[in-house]
Design a protein around this motif. Sequence first.
Motif, PDB file in Angstrom:
ATOM      1  N   LEU A  95      79.284 -25.141  -5.077  1.00 29.47           N
ATOM      2  CA  LEU A  95      79.218 -24.128  -6.146  1.00 29.47           C
ATOM      3  C   LEU A  95      79.366 -22.725  -5.577  1.00 29.47           C
ATOM      4  CD1 LEU A  95      76.335 -25.499  -8.429  1.00 29.47           C
ATOM      5  CD2 LEU A  95      78.800 -25.929  -8.568  1.00 29.47           C
ATOM      6  N   TYR A  96      78.749 -22.481  -4.418  1.00 28.36           N
ATOM      7  CA  TYR A  96      78.897 -21.158  -3.797  1.00 28.36           C
ATOM      8  C   TYR A  96      80.363 -20.885  -3.469  1.00 28.36           C
ATOM      9  CZ  TYR A  96      73.866 -21.960  -2.792  1.00 28.36           C
ATOM     10  OH  TYR A  96      72.522 -22.247  -2.859  1.00 28.36           O
ATOM     11  N   ALA A  97      81.059 -21.904  -2.965  1.00 24.96           N
ATOM     12  CA  ALA A  97      82.477 -21.730  -2.634  1.00 24.96           C
ATOM     13  C   ALA A  97      83.289 -21.384  -3.877  1.00 24.96           C
ATOM     14  CB  ALA A  97      83.022 -22.993  -1.959  1.00 24.96           C
ATOM     15  N   GLU A  98      82.964 -22.051  -4.994  1.00 24.74           N
ATOM     16  CA  GLU A  98      83.670 -21.764  -6.248  1.00 24.74           C
ATOM     17  C   GLU A  98      83.483 -20.314  -6.677  1.00 24.74           C
ATOM     18  OE1 GLU A  98      82.336 -24.468  -9.230  1.00 24.74           O
ATOM     19  OE2 GLU A  98      82.990 -26.261  -8.144  1.00 24.74           O
ATOM     20  N   LYS A  99      82.298 -19.767  -6.445  1.00 24.10           N
ATOM     21  CA  LYS A  99      81.989 -18.395  -6.862  1.00 24.10           C
ATOM     22  C   LYS A  99      82.435 -17.353  -5.840  1.00 24.10           C
ATOM     23  CE  LYS A  99      79.756 -19.494 -10.686  1.00 24.10           C
ATOM     24  NZ  LYS A  99      80.358 -19.202 -12.018  1.00 24.10           N
ATOM     25  N   GLY A 100      82.790 -17.809  -4.646  1.00 24.19           N
ATOM     26  CA  GLY A 100      83.130 -16.859  -3.592  1.00 24.19           C
ATOM     27  C   GLY A 100      81.910 -16.248  -2.936  1.00 24.19           C
ATOM     28  N   TRP A 101      80.739 -16.882  -3.114  1.00 26.89           N
ATOM     29  CA  TRP A 101      79.517 -16.385  -2.502  1.00 26.89           C
ATOM     30  C   TRP A 101      79.474 -16.744  -1.016  1.00 26.89           C
ATOM     31  CZ3 TRP A 101      74.758 -18.052  -5.988  1.00 26.89           C
ATOM     32  CH2 TRP A 101      74.881 -17.467  -7.261  1.00 26.89           C
ATOM     33  N   ALA A 102      78.602 -16.043  -0.301  1.00 24.21           N
ATOM     34  CA  ALA A 102      78.245 -16.433   1.053  1.00 24.21           C
ATOM     35  C   ALA A 102      76.966 -17.258   1.012  1.00 24.21           C
ATOM     36  CB  ALA A 102      78.042 -15.206   1.929  1.00 24.21           C
ATOM     37  N   MET A 103      76.903 -18.276   1.858  1.00 26.57           N
ATOM     38  CA  MET A 103      75.698 -19.095   1.998  1.00 26.57           C
ATOM     39  C   MET A 103      74.993 -18.678   3.288  1.00 26.57           C
ATOM     40  SD  MET A 103      75.302 -23.279   2.152  1.00 26.57           S
ATOM     41  CE  MET A 103      76.368 -23.519   3.583  1.00 26.57           C
ATOM     42  N   GLN A 104      73.735 -18.269   3.168  1.00 29.14           N
ATOM     43  CA  GLN A 104      72.947 -17.891   4.335  1.00 29.14           C
ATOM     44  C   GLN A 104      71.930 -18.989   4.640  1.00 29.14           C
ATOM     45  OE1 GLN A 104      72.117 -13.325   4.408  1.00 29.14           O
ATOM     46  NE2 GLN A 104      72.007 -13.928   2.266  1.00 29.14           N
ATOM     47  N   LEU A 105      71.918 -19.442   5.887  1.00 21.08           N
ATOM     48  CA  LEU A 105      70.963 -20.452   6.332  1.00 21.08           C
ATOM     49  C   LEU A 105      70.067 -19.839   7.399  1.00 21.08           C
ATOM     50  CD1 LEU A 105      73.314 -23.574   6.728  1.00 21.08           C
ATOM     51  CD2 LEU A 105      71.979 -22.910   4.720  1.00 21.08           C
ATOM     52  N   ARG A 136      67.859 -17.978  -4.033  1.00 19.76           N
ATOM     53  CA  ARG A 136      67.018 -18.626  -3.008  1.00 19.76           C
ATOM     54  C   ARG A 136      66.398 -19.904  -3.583  1.00 19.76           C
ATOM     55  NH1 ARG A 136      64.514 -16.458   1.886  1.00 19.76           N
ATOM     56  NH2 ARG A 136      63.184 -18.101   2.685  1.00 19.76           N
ATOM     57  N   PRO A 137      67.099 -21.043  -3.511  1.00 16.90           N
ATOM     58  CA  PRO A 137      66.657 -22.265  -4.201  1.00 16.90           C
ATOM     59  C   PRO A 137      65.757 -23.178  -3.370  1.00 16.90           C
ATOM     60  CG  PRO A 137      68.851 -22.608  -3.360  1.00 16.90           C
ATOM     61  CD  PRO A 137      68.450 -21.208  -2.950  1.00 16.90           C
ATOM     62  N   ASP A 138      65.012 -22.626  -2.432  1.00 14.39           N
ATOM     63  CA  ASP A 138      64.208 -23.464  -1.539  1.00 14.39           C
ATOM     64  C   ASP A 138      63.276 -24.414  -2.290  1.00 14.39           C
ATOM     65  OD1 ASP A 138      65.434 -21.915   0.351  1.00 14.39           O
ATOM     66  OD2 ASP A 138      63.613 -21.003   1.134  1.00 14.39           O
ATOM     67  N   LYS A 139      62.661 -23.932  -3.359  1.00 13.81           N
ATOM     68  CA  LYS A 139      61.662 -24.746  -4.052  1.00 13.81           C
ATOM     69  C   LYS A 139      62.273 -25.939  -4.761  1.00 13.81           C
ATOM     70  CE  LYS A 139      58.368 -20.969  -4.707  1.00 13.81           C
ATOM     71  NZ  LYS A 139      57.665 -20.093  -5.693  1.00 13.81           N
ATOM     72  N   SER A 190      73.773 -16.660  -1.482  1.00 12.56           N
ATOM     73  CA  SER A 190      72.565 -17.470  -1.560  1.00 12.56           C
ATOM     74  C   SER A 190      71.794 -17.278  -0.263  1.00 12.56           C
ATOM     75  CB  SER A 190      72.911 -18.944  -1.740  1.00 12.56           C
ATOM     76  OG  SER A 190      73.463 -19.465  -0.543  1.00 12.56           O
ATOM     77  N   ASP A 191      70.577 -17.769  -0.260  1.00 14.47           N
ATOM     78  CA  ASP A 191      69.791 -17.733   0.962  1.00 14.47           C
ATOM     79  C   ASP A 191      68.906 -18.970   0.998  1.00 14.47           C
ATOM     80  OD1 ASP A 191      68.782 -16.586   3.391  1.00 14.47           O
ATOM     81  OD2 ASP A 191      66.943 -16.168   2.298  1.00 14.47           O
ATOM     82  N   HIS A 192      68.835 -19.604   2.161  1.00 18.42           N
ATOM     83  CA  HIS A 192      68.020 -20.804   2.326  1.00 18.42           C
ATOM     84  C   HIS A 192      67.118 -20.617   3.537  1.00 18.42           C
ATOM     85  CE1 HIS A 192      70.502 -23.256  -0.484  1.00 18.42           C
ATOM     86  NE2 HIS A 192      71.438 -22.403  -0.095  1.00 18.42           N
ATOM     87  N   GLY A 193      65.810 -20.713   3.337  1.00 22.44           N
ATOM     88  CA  GLY A 193      64.856 -20.660   4.431  1.00 22.44           C
ATOM     89  C   GLY A 193      64.465 -22.080   4.811  1.00 22.44           C
ATOM     90  N   LEU A 194      64.919 -22.536   5.967  1.00 23.33           N
ATOM     91  CA  LEU A 194      64.749 -23.927   6.373  1.00 23.33           C
ATOM     92  C   LEU A 194      63.993 -23.995   7.701  1.00 23.33           C
ATOM     93  CD1 LEU A 194      68.474 -24.993   5.798  1.00 23.33           C
ATOM     94  CD2 LEU A 194      66.576 -25.385   4.212  1.00 23.33           C
ATOM     95  N   GLU A 195      62.926 -24.808   7.752  1.00 21.62           N
ATOM     96  CA  GLU A 195      62.278 -25.023   9.043  1.00 21.62           C
ATOM     97  C   GLU A 195      63.279 -25.641  10.012  1.00 21.62           C
ATOM     98  OE1 GLU A 195      58.702 -27.276   8.913  1.00 21.62           O
ATOM     99  OE2 GLU A 195      57.570 -25.735   7.830  1.00 21.62           O
ATOM    100  N   TYR A 196      64.075 -26.555   9.515  1.00 21.91           N
ATOM    101  CA  TYR A 196      65.117 -27.210  10.293  1.00 21.91           C
ATOM    102  C   TYR A 196      66.257 -27.530   9.340  1.00 21.91           C
ATOM    103  CZ  TYR A 196      63.230 -31.399   8.067  1.00 21.91           C
ATOM    104  OH  TYR A 196      62.803 -32.314   7.138  1.00 21.91           O
ATOM    105  N   ILE A 197      67.431 -27.796   9.889  1.00 21.44           N
ATOM    106  CA  ILE A 197      68.572 -28.164   9.060  1.00 21.44           C
ATOM    107  C   ILE A 197      68.486 -29.661   8.777  1.00 21.44           C
ATOM    108  CG2 ILE A 197      71.077 -28.338   8.945  1.00 21.44           C
ATOM    109  CD1 ILE A 197      71.196 -25.925  10.835  1.00 21.44           C
ATOM    110  N   PRO A 198      68.328 -30.050   7.509  1.00 18.50           N
ATOM    111  CA  PRO A 198      68.301 -31.483   7.208  1.00 18.50           C
ATOM    112  C   PRO A 198      69.713 -32.046   7.240  1.00 18.50           C
ATOM    113  CG  PRO A 198      68.168 -30.229   5.176  1.00 18.50           C
ATOM    114  CD  PRO A 198      68.194 -29.222   6.296  1.00 18.50           C
ATOM    115  N   PHE A 199      69.843 -33.228   7.766  1.00 16.49           N
ATOM    116  CA  PHE A 199      71.115 -33.925   7.613  1.00 16.49           C
ATOM    117  C   PHE A 199      70.879 -35.424   7.622  1.00 16.49           C
ATOM    118  CE2 PHE A 199      75.106 -35.933   8.905  1.00 16.49           C
ATOM    119  CZ  PHE A 199      75.865 -35.515   7.815  1.00 16.49           C
TER     120      PHE A 199
END
Length: 486
Positions: free
Chosen positions: A305-315, A196-199, A248-257
């Motif tokens: 990096l998540y793709a390389e590890k085969g992880w799931a990314m949670q948004l 959870r790399p939010d910080k 992974s897990d990301h807690g986002l108020e909004y999706i930045p782009f």
Amino acid sequence: MKKFMGKNFLLANRTARMLYHEAAASEPIFDYHCHLPPKEIADNRRFANLAQVWLGEGNYGDHYKWRVMRANGVDEKLITGTGADPYDRFLAWADTMPKLLGNPLYHWTHLELQRFFDIYEPLNRESAPDIWKAANEKLAEDPDLSVFGIFKKFNVYAVGTTDDPADTLEWHEKTAAAKDAGGGPATATKVLPSFRPDKAINIDKEGFAEYIAKLGQASGIKISNLADLLNALRSRIDFFDKHGCRASDHGLEYIPFETSGDGSTGAVWEKEAGETFVKVLSGGKAETRAMDSYKTFVLVFLAGLYAEKGWAMQLHISAIRNNNTRMFKILGPDTGFDAVYDHPAAAHLSGLLDTIEAAGKLPKTILYSLNFKDFYSLATIGGCFQGGGIPGKIQLGSSWWFLDHRDGMEDMMKLLANTGLLSRFVGMLTDSRSFLSYPRHEYFRRILCNIIGVWAEDGEIPRHINLLKQMVRDISFGNARDYFGK
């Protein structure tokens, strides 16, 4: 008249009952996203009383319950428990229960009384003394009511905790070591960290520079520029992967782009993101566009990096946090003062996923929103990025937080069926801080089986029992096991 929360609770017809009792009920639980404290798992914690296990203590507890107790006029000291008698706190919750008709907490609380304590009487002020006595006796004596006992009783295959990149993961190591040693208390349940790399992303938040120093210490890298940060994050991802991390897990108020000022996603973008990082790290201020550009750059880097590890990314998106400043100063975050956000999601989500996909580095991704208005956007935009031979690669996440009630679950699953493949859904998660929350999986499975049972008996789908049983088994457990690869 049907019995209150009896054997066929939420199951409206014969097919629904068959699907639940003969297929879904016995499936293991993969609780792939929760907030259970790893130390309490490693310590195989037991709880002293119902107030402690239900309401928590200090600034750590079940903020779902805390919110409704405040709405019922309960004094704050009985809610968060500072200096309060545990029985008085329990009585305050018992007094709140009759006011909760129609709220999922009413169902969850009684499922927990039934499944953990064999108590089938509704909780209220009159029944509270006997329930307090009977439940506390079981908490003290029943081996099924330690943490490991709970995992075994509910056939919990795995839990995914939520962990900061700077965490040592010492408690995960302790739990794994006890399992490997074979002697003494241990759990067969897989206890997996989630990254959870939010910080490290939230460059606009107070304490950002202090956190980067902490991350540098954990990684053994002195972080003074963007390249250092990316190396540190890569190092921590390697570390988490060795400890069994699958998401992974990301807690986002909004999706930045935001990309670079000239709209590019190459060297210019990285240079500008690096300048913003150094500026803020040294105490300077950056404009919102530059900070969102930095956030987007780091998210895209991490996704690769998540793709390389085969992880799931949670948004996880659309939670507006700490709305009550006065109470935030007293109690801190995650104490019941968050709400649903209404920031537009579609354009930014499309841009983010497309940028990651263009680099050929889009990982398995689960998209959650706290605002139901986002669900059609999430489901249909996610459908544009399926592929790679991975079933259900982009998932519409389970109804979450303010939406994990019967209506929210039903609406979400029907929407998914209408726009994609319900049969590939990875199913329920608790997102909980409570070890007694596992009956919520039962609640979800009953709702799932009822949806399919009604469709079958209304002639909308074939009443092909083996097909339908396999579908509910997959959604209850098998899809999540296969998706996370554990």
